[in-house]
Design a protein around this motif. Structure first.
Motif, PDB file in Angstrom:
ATOM      1  N   UNK A  40      67.656  -8.293  41.657  1.00  0.00           N
ATOM      2  CA  UNK A  40      67.068  -8.184  42.982  1.00  0.00           C
ATOM      3  C   UNK A  40      65.621  -7.717  42.946  1.00  0.00           C
ATOM      4  N   UNK A  41      65.415  -6.434  42.816  1.00  0.00           N
ATOM      5  CA  UNK A  41      64.082  -5.883  42.642  1.00  0.00           C
ATOM      6  C   UNK A  41      64.168  -4.623  41.802  1.00  0.00           C
ATOM      7  N   UNK A  42      63.083  -4.325  41.100  1.00  0.00           N
ATOM      8  CA  UNK A  42      63.043  -3.161  40.219  1.00  0.00           C
ATOM      9  C   UNK A  42      61.671  -2.499  40.331  1.00  0.00           C
ATOM     10  N   UNK A  43      61.674  -1.189  40.429  1.00  0.00           N
ATOM     11  CA  UNK A  43      60.417  -0.452  40.421  1.00  0.00           C
ATOM     12  C   UNK A  43      60.216   0.120  39.022  1.00  0.00           C
ATOM     13  N   UNK A  44      59.125  -0.302  38.384  1.00  0.00           N
ATOM     14  CA  UNK A  44      58.834   0.108  37.013  1.00  0.00           C
ATOM     15  C   UNK A  44      57.693   1.129  37.037  1.00  0.00           C
ATOM     16  N   UNK A  45      57.967   2.394  36.791  1.00  0.00           N
ATOM     17  CA  UNK A  45      56.884   3.390  36.742  1.00  0.00           C
ATOM     18  C   UNK A  45      55.897   3.037  35.633  1.00  0.00           C
ATOM     19  N   UNK A  46      54.621   3.299  35.858  1.00  0.00           N
ATOM     20  CA  UNK A  46      53.617   2.983  34.844  1.00  0.00           C
ATOM     21  C   UNK A  46      53.880   3.726  33.547  1.00  0.00           C
ATOM     22  N   UNK A  47      54.472   4.920  33.639  1.00  0.00           N
ATOM     23  CA  UNK A  47      54.753   5.677  32.425  1.00  0.00           C
ATOM     24  C   UNK A  47      55.839   5.023  31.582  1.00  0.00           C
ATOM     25  N   UNK A  48      56.542   4.025  32.160  1.00  0.00           N
ATOM     26  CA  UNK A  48      57.575   3.299  31.413  1.00  0.00           C
ATOM     27  C   UNK A  48      57.006   2.074  30.705  1.00  0.00           C
ATOM     28  N   UNK A  49      55.704   1.814  30.869  1.00  0.00           N
ATOM     29  CA  UNK A  49      55.058   0.644  30.281  1.00  0.00           C
ATOM     30  C   UNK A  49      54.099   1.084  29.189  1.00  0.00           C
ATOM     31  N   UNK A  50      54.215   0.460  28.018  1.00  0.00           N
ATOM     32  CA  UNK A  50      53.356   0.845  26.897  1.00  0.00           C
ATOM     33  C   UNK A  50      52.158  -0.087  26.733  1.00  0.00           C
ATOM     34  N   UNK A  51      52.226  -1.284  27.303  1.00  0.00           N
ATOM     35  CA  UNK A  51      51.122  -2.226  27.163  1.00  0.00           C
ATOM     36  C   UNK A  51      51.318  -3.441  28.040  1.00  0.00           C
ATOM     37  N   UNK A  52      50.268  -4.261  28.150  1.00  0.00           N
ATOM     38  CA  UNK A  52      50.299  -5.476  28.966  1.00  0.00           C
ATOM     39  C   UNK A  52      49.614  -6.592  28.191  1.00  0.00           C
ATOM     40  N   UNK A  53      50.216  -7.771  28.172  1.00  0.00           N
ATOM     41  CA  UNK A  53      49.616  -8.922  27.495  1.00  0.00           C
ATOM     42  C   UNK A  53      49.587 -10.115  28.444  1.00  0.00           C
ATOM     43  N   UNK A  54      48.667 -11.033  28.189  1.00  0.00           N
ATOM     44  CA  UNK A  54      48.590 -12.299  28.918  1.00  0.00           C
ATOM     45  C   UNK A  54      48.444 -13.398  27.869  1.00  0.00           C
ATOM     46  N   UNK A  55      49.400 -14.297  27.829  1.00  0.00           N
ATOM     47  CA  UNK A  55      49.414 -15.335  26.795  1.00  0.00           C
ATOM     48  C   UNK A  55      49.701 -16.697  27.409  1.00  0.00           C
ATOM     49  N   UNK A  56      49.308 -17.781  26.731  1.00  0.00           N
ATOM     50  CA  UNK A  56      49.628 -19.119  27.231  1.00  0.00           C
ATOM     51  C   UNK A  56      51.135 -19.325  27.255  1.00  0.00           C
ATOM     52  N   UNK A  57      51.624 -20.006  28.280  1.00  0.00           N
ATOM     53  CA  UNK A  57      53.044 -20.308  28.378  1.00  0.00           C
ATOM     54  C   UNK A  57      53.301 -21.780  28.123  1.00  0.00           C
ATOM     55  N   UNK A  58      54.462 -22.251  28.529  1.00  0.00           N
ATOM     56  CA  UNK A  58      54.824 -23.656  28.331  1.00  0.00           C
ATOM     57  C   UNK A  58      54.410 -24.483  29.548  1.00  0.00           C
ATOM     58  N   UNK A  59      54.050 -25.711  29.294  1.00  0.00           N
ATOM     59  CA  UNK A  59      53.790 -26.688  30.353  1.00  0.00           C
ATOM     60  C   UNK A  59      52.840 -26.159  31.433  1.00  0.00           C
ATOM     61  N   UNK A  60      51.623 -25.804  31.021  1.00  0.00           N
ATOM     62  CA  UNK A  60      50.606 -25.425  31.987  1.00  0.00           C
ATOM     63  C   UNK A  60      50.839 -24.111  32.699  1.00  0.00           C
ATOM     64  N   UNK A  61      51.323 -23.129  31.972  1.00  0.00           N
ATOM     65  CA  UNK A  61      51.555 -21.809  32.559  1.00  0.00           C
ATOM     66  C   UNK A  61      50.939 -20.731  31.681  1.00  0.00           C
ATOM     67  N   UNK A  62      50.810 -19.544  32.256  1.00  0.00           N
ATOM     68  CA  UNK A  62      50.435 -18.351  31.496  1.00  0.00           C
ATOM     69  C   UNK A  62      51.494 -17.294  31.783  1.00  0.00           C
ATOM     70  N   UNK A  63      51.638 -16.367  30.859  1.00  0.00           N
ATOM     71  CA  UNK A  63      52.685 -15.355  30.987  1.00  0.00           C
ATOM     72  C   UNK A  63      52.076 -13.956  30.937  1.00  0.00           C
ATOM     73  N   UNK A  64      52.258 -13.224  32.024  1.00  0.00           N
ATOM     74  CA  UNK A  64      51.868 -11.818  32.076  1.00  0.00           C
ATOM     75  C   UNK A  64      53.097 -11.011  31.668  1.00  0.00           C
ATOM     76  N   UNK A  65      52.951 -10.187  30.656  1.00  0.00           N
ATOM     77  CA  UNK A  65      54.110  -9.460  30.131  1.00  0.00           C
ATOM     78  C   UNK A  65      53.820  -7.972  30.037  1.00  0.00           C
TER      79      UNK A  65
END
Length: 286
Positions: A40-65
């Motif tokens: 459904x939905x999830x609230x992710x505190x920033x302290x629970x995230x160690x990093x952020x990446x942006x990479x090319x995806x499949x078939x004309x997409x990009x992936x924010x992770x």
């Protein structure tokens, strides 16, 4: 700077950026992975995230992770690396024309994150809400937040489980959870009460086993995460324990499993390669 309430919408989900967290709302469309729909939905505190990446995806997409910190999310701890890429709830797939916008948000997130790769001392992401239940191959599992219950099906439960009777496990008696994805051979959910036992999951009254069409990821994984979170609240001793190497089995049991595997192969539910690999694995346990 990112404004509170900014929203970045992608395929299957939208991320809303807050000053101290990211609220992820998952779509409920037919193409959306069932796990996302269940969350459904999830609230992710920033302290629970160690990093952020942006990479090319499949078939004309990009992936924010967003990369979760180890130990911060009960769902990811229970999954123990078994989730397929498409079911990773921390991936936001976007059209390639949103790459510049996604890079902007990725940079903004990075400025807010603390450089902390150390495992979290406690769960920071809320666990799935109870009550939860799902049907496995050999029984029905339910959890009300305090007690896990297994009710056996006579059509699937082993004689050992049938003789033991339906089971109830107060959270206070558990030390961890072992989840092996229903998408792999011999998937199961096992409740741990100390050191991992040597009993096979299909013979263990503290475990339910998955089969084709039973215990899908979107039901059994949130269940495992909720149980794990409840156990962990009791103290630092509770943990996810990875599956241990199986002991040598009775030859009759091996023969029965190879026969069942052969039926799946003949029905076209297991490929030639999968059949050969799994048969070799079973024979190696003799």
């Amino acid at each position: 700077m990112t404004r509170m309430g900014d929203v970045l919408a992608g395929f299957h989900a939208a991320w809303e950026f807050e000053s101290d967290s990211v609220l992820i709302r998952y779509e409920r469309g037919i193409r959306t992975p069932k796990l996302f729909q269940a969350l459904g939905e999830r609230r992710i505190p920033l302290e629970a995230i160690s990093g952020v990446t942006l990479t090319p995806g499949k078939r004309g997409t990009v992936v924010l992770h967003a990369e979760p910190r180890p130990g911060a999310d009960p769902l990811m701890e229970a999954a123990a690396g078994q989730l397929k890429e498409g079911c990773d709830p921390y991936r936001l797939v976007l059209p390639a024309d949103k790459e510049t916008l996604a890079e902007y948000y990725a940079d903004e997130l990075r400025t807010l994150l603390k450089e902390d790769d150390e495992p979290a001392e406690r769960f920071l992401v809320p666990a799935p809400e109870v009550p939860l239940q799902f049907k496995a191959y050999d029984g029905k599992a339910s959890f009300d937040g305090r007690t896990v219950r297994f009710r056996w099906f006579w059509t699937g439960a082993s004689s050992a489980k049938w003789k033991a009777g339906d089971q109830s496990f107060p959270v206070s008696e558990l030390t961890g959870v072992e989840w092996r994805s229903p998408e792999v051979f011999e998937g199961h959910l096992r409740l741990l009460r100390g050191e991992p036992g040597a009993v096979q999951a299909d013979q263990d009254p503290a475990a339910v086993v998955f089969g084709l069409g039973y215990g899908p990821v979107h039901e059994s994984l949130p269940f495992a995460a909720a149980v794990l979170a409840a156990v962990r609240q009791r103290g630092p001793a509770a943990a996810v324990v990875p599956a241990v190497t199986a002991p040598r089995r009775d030859p009759a049991d091996i023969a029965e499993r190879i026969r069942h595997l052969g039926e799946l192969h003949q029905a076209g539910l297991v490929t030639d390669e999968e059949f050969a690999v799994k048969k070799a694995e079973l024979l190696a346990e003799l």
